[in-house]
Design an enzyme around this catalytic site. Structure first.
Site, mmCIF file in Angstrom:
data_model
loop_
_atom_site.group_PDB
_atom_site.id
_atom_site.type_symbol
_atom_site.label_atom_id
_atom_site.label_comp_id
_atom_site.label_asym_id
_atom_site.label_seq_id
_atom_site.Cartn_x
_atom_site.Cartn_y
_atom_site.Cartn_z
ATOM 1 N N ASN A 73 0.858 -1.182 0.000
ATOM 2 C CA ASN A 73 0.000 0.000 0.000
ATOM 3 C C ASN A 73 0.898 1.237 0.000
ATOM 4 O O ASN A 73 1.512 1.566 1.012
ATOM 5 C CB ASN A 73 -0.897 -0.018 1.243
ATOM 6 C CG ASN A 73 -1.767 1.228 1.355
ATOM 7 O OD1 ASN A 73 -1.903 1.983 0.403
ATOM 8 N ND2 ASN A 73 -2.346 1.437 2.526
ATOM 9 N N LYS A 86 -0.016 4.259 -0.205
ATOM 10 C CA LYS A 86 -0.680 5.398 0.428
ATOM 11 C C LYS A 86 -0.511 6.650 -0.443
ATOM 12 O O LYS A 86 -0.533 6.556 -1.676
ATOM 13 C CB LYS A 86 -0.168 5.579 1.861
ATOM 14 C CG LYS A 86 -0.309 4.288 2.692
ATOM 15 C CD LYS A 86 0.007 4.474 4.142
ATOM 16 C CE LYS A 86 -0.167 3.153 4.866
ATOM 17 N NZ LYS A 86 0.066 3.271 6.323
ATOM 18 N N HIS A 116 -9.333 0.758 5.508
ATOM 19 C CA HIS A 116 -8.049 0.967 6.172
ATOM 20 C C HIS A 116 -8.246 1.926 7.345
ATOM 21 O O HIS A 116 -9.077 2.829 7.298
ATOM 22 C CB HIS A 116 -7.036 1.535 5.178
ATOM 23 C CG HIS A 116 -5.634 1.529 5.674
ATOM 24 N ND1 HIS A 116 -5.149 2.469 6.558
ATOM 25 C CD2 HIS A 116 -4.594 0.684 5.431
ATOM 26 C CE1 HIS A 116 -3.879 2.219 6.825
ATOM 27 N NE2 HIS A 116 -3.521 1.132 6.158
ATOM 28 N N GLU A 142 -6.675 4.384 8.329
ATOM 29 C CA GLU A 142 -6.507 5.804 7.997
ATOM 30 C C GLU A 142 -7.759 6.363 7.334
ATOM 31 O O GLU A 142 -8.055 7.560 7.460
ATOM 32 C CB GLU A 142 -5.274 5.975 7.108
ATOM 33 C CG GLU A 142 -3.983 5.702 7.871
ATOM 34 C CD GLU A 142 -2.801 5.345 6.998
ATOM 35 O OE1 GLU A 142 -1.741 5.042 7.571
ATOM 36 O OE2 GLU A 142 -2.932 5.357 5.757
ATOM 37 N N GLU A 172 -4.739 -5.113 10.810
ATOM 38 C CA GLU A 172 -3.743 -4.066 10.984
ATOM 39 C C GLU A 172 -3.990 -3.351 12.313
ATOM 40 O O GLU A 172 -4.833 -2.440 12.386
ATOM 41 C CB GLU A 172 -3.806 -3.059 9.834
ATOM 42 C CG GLU A 172 -3.354 -3.620 8.507
ATOM 43 C CD GLU A 172 -2.956 -2.502 7.546
ATOM 44 O OE1 GLU A 172 -1.887 -2.592 6.952
ATOM 45 O OE2 GLU A 172 -3.722 -1.541 7.418
ATOM 46 N N GLY A 224 3.183 2.041 10.890
ATOM 47 C CA GLY A 224 4.161 3.099 10.709
ATOM 48 C C GLY A 224 4.882 3.533 11.965
ATOM 49 O O GLY A 224 5.616 4.519 11.954
ATOM 50 N N SER A 265 4.019 -2.234 10.325
ATOM 51 C CA SER A 265 5.481 -2.201 10.500
ATOM 52 C C SER A 265 6.145 -3.506 10.076
ATOM 53 O O SER A 265 7.107 -3.963 10.702
ATOM 54 C CB SER A 265 5.842 -1.859 11.954
ATOM 55 O OG SER A 265 5.420 -0.550 12.282
#
Length: 250
Positions: free
Chosen positions: A9, A11, A94, A96, A164, A170, A210
């Site tokens: 991904n 992003k 996701h 985000e 996730e 991240g 990560s």
């Protein structure tokens, strides 16, 4: 047998110069015949990425789609548009998107159906926040997201589920293998209970958060982990290639 899947991904990263990373990834994908390899670049790069991946084993996907096939939705992109550009998959739900855009699991549910209608494979993301993890609510949160986000009609051919943990995306923080295994075993059991053993066992379960070449092998040996949804480490073919190699070796 569930095919392994390494999904990247990108992003909101990548200009046309980044397409060289897809070209560099092609031999790494060819060297892992037991694995599917997917890159999900920003929407502006989907069509040129498909061109860059032509003749290789690398597939291209989108990062989101609207629940409607068309209409007055300025700035949005539909599943049919993604498919028309050459995409085969789309990431939905996701964290985000859930956090930054207020997407509810019910919204994800509608988008998944739109993706299926466009002949796209939906990668449905679920995961808990740090506060929810520390409150020991992980399985309740993941279970609720699965129940509300996944429509009836799921099969191993049209859907992938990605766990996730939000607190690991991240941050460099990675759950223990026991924690990952607990959630993945739970998700598998939930799928089997809702859809039956045949379908439940056919859906691929990815881990994301990560993941990098140095820890991928350990993660991929965990029960019911069929691959990874990778963020930053997928931007460079050298690093993502190491993850693919680790997945192929399990």
């Amino acid at each position: 047998m569930r095919r392994k899947l390494a999904a990247g991904n990108w992003k909101m990263n990548g200009l046309r110069a980044a397409l060289s990373e897809i070209e560099a990834l092609a031999p790494k994908a060819a060297a892992a015949p037991g694995c599917d390899v997917l890159i999900c670049p920003p929407a502006t790069l989907i069509a040129p990425a498909v061109t860059a991946a032509t003749g290789s084993e690398v597939m291209i996907g989108g990062q989101d789609c609207h629940a409607e096939a068309s209409g007055a939705h300025t700035g949005d992109i539909s599943g049919l548009m993604l498919r028309d550009a050459g995409a085969s998959h789309v990431i939905l739900g996701h964290s985000e998107r859930r956090e930054d855009h207020g997407e509810r699991s019910e919204d994800v549910h509608a988008k998944v159906e739109a993706a299926w209608n466009a002949d796209l494979i939906a990668i449905i993301c679920v995961g808990e926040s740090l506060d929810q993890r520390e409150a020991q609510n992980t399985l309740d949160i993941v279970g609720a997201q699965m129940s509300l986000s996944i429509p009836d009609g799921v099969t191993g051919l049209n859907t992938v589920i990605a766990y996730e943990p939000v607190w690991a995306i991240g941050t460099g923080k990675v759950p223990t293998t026991d924690q990952i295994g607990e959630v993945h075993d739970f998700m598998r059991a939930r799928l089997e209970r809702r859809f039956g053993a045949g379908v439940g066992r056919s859906v691929r379960l990815l881990y994301g958060g990560s993941v990098k070449a140095s820890n991928a092998g350990e993660i991929f040996r965990v029960s019911n982990v069929d691959g990874a949804l990778v963020g930053g480490a997928s931007l460079k073919a050298a690093e993502f290639g190491g993850i693919i190699e680790a997945l192929a070796g399990v």
